[in-house]
Design a protein around this motif. Sequence first.
Motif, PDB file in Angstrom:
ATOM      1  N   UNK A   1       0.683  -1.278   0.035  1.00 49.11           N
ATOM      2  CA  UNK A   1      -0.015  -0.016   0.092  1.00 49.11           C
ATOM      3  C   UNK A   1       0.759   1.227   0.064  1.00 49.11           C
ATOM      4  N   UNK A   2       1.735   1.282   1.004  1.00 50.11           N
ATOM      5  CA  UNK A   2       2.665   2.309   0.898  1.00 50.11           C
ATOM      6  C   UNK A   2       3.577   2.437  -0.428  1.00 50.11           C
ATOM      7  N   UNK A   3       3.992   1.797  -0.951  1.00 52.62           N
ATOM      8  CA  UNK A   3       4.747   1.458  -1.988  1.00 52.62           C
ATOM      9  C   UNK A   3       4.036   2.097  -3.278  1.00 52.62           C
TER      10      UNK A   3
ATOM     11  N   UNK B   1       3.102   5.865  -2.669  1.00 57.52           N
ATOM     12  CA  UNK B   1       4.320   6.821  -3.173  1.00 57.52           C
ATOM     13  C   UNK B   1       4.667   6.704  -4.428  1.00 57.52           C
ATOM     14  N   UNK B   2       4.466   5.654  -5.464  1.00 54.88           N
ATOM     15  CA  UNK B   2       4.705   5.733  -6.725  1.00 54.88           C
ATOM     16  C   UNK B   2       3.235   6.054  -7.541  1.00 54.88           C
ATOM     17  N   UNK B   3       2.589   6.775  -6.801  1.00 48.37           N
ATOM     18  CA  UNK B   3       1.193   7.235  -7.635  1.00 48.37           C
ATOM     19  C   UNK B   3       0.184   6.281  -8.456  1.00 48.37           C
TER      20      UNK B   3
END
Length: 98
Positions: free
Chosen positions: A32-34, A37-39
């Motif tokens: 989820x965070x990745x 962060x990578x839109x």
Amino acid sequence: MKNVKIEFRCSLFDKKLIKIKAQKSGLTVSDFCRNSALDKTIVEKLNQEHIEFYKMLIKYHNNFKSIGNLIKNKDPLLHQKVNELADEIRTHLKNFQK
């Protein structure tokens, strides 16, 4: 291969919120965070209530289309309004699928 670790600090509230959002989307907290962060687009999984709502919208759409066809020749203005409503429901159904 994912072998590099990134860490960040956040409040306890933020951590819980991130965890809830990850669960709703069917992702791990890392994924989820990745993705965030990578839109990348993150889509919430449909729960049973959403699925039932989707099915109900399909029935309403089909019913309004049928009603519109029944009154096509008798009341053209009402036919137009009913079809507009059915088209609006179809638009919501398409948004549901995104």
